[in-house]
Design an enzyme around this catalytic site. Structure first.
Site, mmCIF file in Angstrom:
data_model
loop_
_atom_site.group_PDB
_atom_site.id
_atom_site.type_symbol
_atom_site.label_atom_id
_atom_site.label_comp_id
_atom_site.label_asym_id
_atom_site.label_seq_id
_atom_site.Cartn_x
_atom_site.Cartn_y
_atom_site.Cartn_z
ATOM 1 N N LYS A 190 0.744 -1.242 0.196
ATOM 2 C CA LYS A 190 -0.036 -0.001 0.113
ATOM 3 C C LYS A 190 0.967 1.383 0.062
ATOM 4 O O LYS A 190 1.530 1.486 0.842
ATOM 5 C CB LYS A 190 -0.875 0.140 1.393
ATOM 6 C CG LYS A 190 -2.113 1.091 1.138
ATOM 7 C CD LYS A 190 -2.306 1.826 2.026
ATOM 8 C CE LYS A 190 -1.355 2.933 2.576
ATOM 9 N NZ LYS A 190 -1.623 4.081 1.621
ATOM 10 N N CYS A 300 13.810 10.915 6.292
ATOM 11 C CA CYS A 300 13.801 10.715 7.521
ATOM 12 C C CYS A 300 15.337 10.783 8.299
ATOM 13 O O CYS A 300 15.476 10.911 9.506
ATOM 14 C CB CYS A 300 13.564 9.205 8.062
ATOM 15 S SG CYS A 300 14.201 8.035 6.841
ATOM 16 N N GLU A 397 10.194 16.664 13.675
ATOM 17 C CA GLU A 397 10.902 16.448 12.563
ATOM 18 C C GLU A 397 10.438 17.667 11.425
ATOM 19 O O GLU A 397 9.315 18.156 11.275
ATOM 20 C CB GLU A 397 10.391 15.311 11.683
ATOM 21 C CG GLU A 397 11.007 13.964 11.809
ATOM 22 C CD GLU A 397 10.492 13.020 11.125
ATOM 23 O OE1 GLU A 397 9.101 12.626 10.944
ATOM 24 O OE2 GLU A 397 11.310 12.575 10.215
#
Ligand code: NAP
Length: 494
Positions: A190, A300, A397
């Site tokens: 997905k 990331c 982040e």
């Protein structure tokens, strides 16, 4: 005609519109059982470029059926044959790399040069795992009692659900699919709703490489929570491998716990980038540009907090300001672009909020720092200095082209500050004293740390985080493939 149009006008390249409106289930390109669609937007222009199906519960059940039906055949396929098919996936990705890079750039917005880098990295997972597929071994020893032999056989875990983010639409998928297939598992992918076209383009390529029907299935949904819950509730599904935010990772861990499903989690980061006084300034600046600006900061592993020792601080700030201010911002698909747009308007608003918060608390803007009203989801390359410890961007982040710098005095202080986060994915250290670099590396609480380098990702190295940045590893010698296998112990009396 721009680069992208030239690429897609080339008759040797397939047209991404040909697989719009189609799910890939059981080797069939088929419409969703209802005709709902998800629009795909070019972040550089905000224009709708395609639409993909919004899978229904019936489609989800079909995908699990297809993966479960294909599982016995794939598991029994000789490792050499699996290896050859994976190798062919690698070769086709390299042959089609310009088309794939253009597609990634179109739907994600990243600069073409970053997209080309991603395709090379993503393809490497097939080459690496083609080599791993034929090297899966077991264990054999005498039990300490002498009563029997201990045989350990590593077996494919079964049907796997793979969920990936939008920031590396190819690499985050191949980093899961290649080891899963090498181990003998079948998968349902997905992809993120923002970047589904790359996932479908790769599915067409796997089919051409000889991956049998049902071994890889791809479905898109605007309702990921219920769709994932339905898949995890099916007892034939034995593995969830997720890459995305820590918040969604927590939800999925709770969901998987209901069915005691094995989980691999690649989650968010808050990487410190540490520069000591004795570092080579130019090398540290080069490294900072890579660690911060690969993918326009949407990574990331992106340097999220830059700590620079007091003696080199001013020169580093000025050097980074010059480099960041000189970057060419533009549509990802334009050849000269160095910093493309963010993925969505929401992402731009978050970055803007974090920068404003830091400035309100005393940070100084050296370049960039405010949103322009151009079409497209752009945020300018920004350098902040004197960023206080309580600024929100030191704890969240940023996921954008913002480099927040603060100074430090000594080693103990910077280690303490670097570790003051719930995250533990990546870190960077620059120093000309290798012993100091290794000492700091051993004390920083992350799964990965680069010493005098701005890049650490490598399919041959174990990628992953500690603390709330994740569970498990992807890539590396045996690590990535082990996530898709289970040890079976057989006690034998001889
Ligand atoms: P995200 O919002 O967590 O989404 C990631 C994936 O999860 C998407 O496919 C998303 O689908 C799906 N999803 C969202 N809610 C879900 C739910 N309730 N149940 C099941 N699936 C759900 O993350 P993102 O914004 O796409 O990606 C950025 C994040 O990923 C950052 O935190 C980044 O650090 C992290 N990341 C980590 C790594 C690593 O290796 N550690 C690598 C890359 C990115 P929809 O798109 O349909 O919402």
């Amino acid at each position: 005609m721009n680069n992208l149009q030239r690429t897609f006008e080339n008759p040797d390249m397939f047209d991404f519109r040909s697989f719009s409106h189609r799910l890939y289930i059981g080797g069939q390109w088929r419409q969703s059982s209802e005709d709902r669609l998800i629009e795909v937007i070019d972040p550089s222009t905000e224009a709708v470029i395609a639409a993909v199906p919004d899978a229904t519960p019936a489609d989800v059940a079909d995908a699990v059926d297809a993966a479960a039906t294909a599982a016995p055949g794939w598991r029994e396929t000789a490792p050499r044959r699996r290896s050859e098919i994976l190798r062919r996936c690698f070769e086709l990705m390299i042959e089609r790399s310009e088309m794939l890079a253009a597609l990634i750039s179109l739907e994600n917005g990243k600069a073409l040069r970053d997209a080309r880098g991603e395709v090379a990295y993503a393809a490497e997972f097939f080459r690496w795992n083609a080599e791993e597929a034929v090297r899966i071994s077991g264990e054999f020893c005498i039990a300490p009692s002498g009563a029997n032999r201990i045989v350990v056989d590593y077996q494919p875990i079964g049907v796997c659900v793979l969920i990936t983010p939008w920031n590396f639409p190819a690499a985050m998928a191949t980093r899961k699919i290649a080891p899963a297939l090498a181990a003998g598992c079948t998968v349902i992918l997905k992809p993120a709703s923002e970047t589904p076209l790359t996932a479908y383009a790769l599915a067409a390529l796997y089919e051409e490489a000889g991956v049998p029907p049902g071994v890889v299935n791809v479905l898109t949904t605007s309702n990921p929570g219920p769709v994932t819950s339905a898949m995890l509730a099916d007892p034939r599904v034995r593995k969830l491998s997720f890459t995305g935010s820590t918040g969604v990772g927590r939800i999925l861990l709770a969901e998987a716990a209901k069915h005691v499903i094995s989980c691999s989690m690649e989650l968010g980061g808050n990487a410190p980038f540490i520069v000591f006084d004795d570092a080579d300034l130019d090398a540290a600046l080069d490294g900072a540009m890579i660690a911060k600006m690969r993918n326009a900061g949407e990574a990331c592993t992106a340097a999220n907090r830059l700590y620079v020792q007091a003696g080199i601080h001013d020169a580093f700030c000025e050097g980074l300001r010059k480099r960041m201010a000189a970057l060419k911002v533009g549509a990802g698909t334009e050849a000269e672009t160095e910093c493309g747009p963010m993925i969505t308007g929401k992402a731009v608003s978050k970055i803007d909020r974090l920068v404003k918060d830091a400035v309100r608390r005393g940070a100084k803007v050296l370049c960039g720092g405010s949103v322009t009203d151009d079409t497209g989801y752009f945020y300018p390359p920004t350098v902040l200095c004197d960023v206080p410890e309580d600024a929100e961007l030191a704890h969240e982040e940023i996921f954008g082209p913002v480099a927040p710098i603060s100074s430090f005095q000594d080693e103990a202080e910077v280690i303490r500050r670097a570790n003051e986060t719930e995250y533990g994915l990546a870190a960077y250290v620059y120093t000309s004293d290798l012993a100091k670099g290794m000492r700091v590396a051993s004390k920083i609480e992350t799964g990965m740390i680069a010493v005098n380098r701005g890049l650490m990702s490598d399919p041959a190295a174990p990628f992953g985080g500690v603390k709330q940045s994740g569970l498990g590893r992807e890539g590396g010698q045996h690590h990535g493939i082990a996530e898709f296998m289970e040890a079976k112990y057989i006690a034998v009396t001889m």
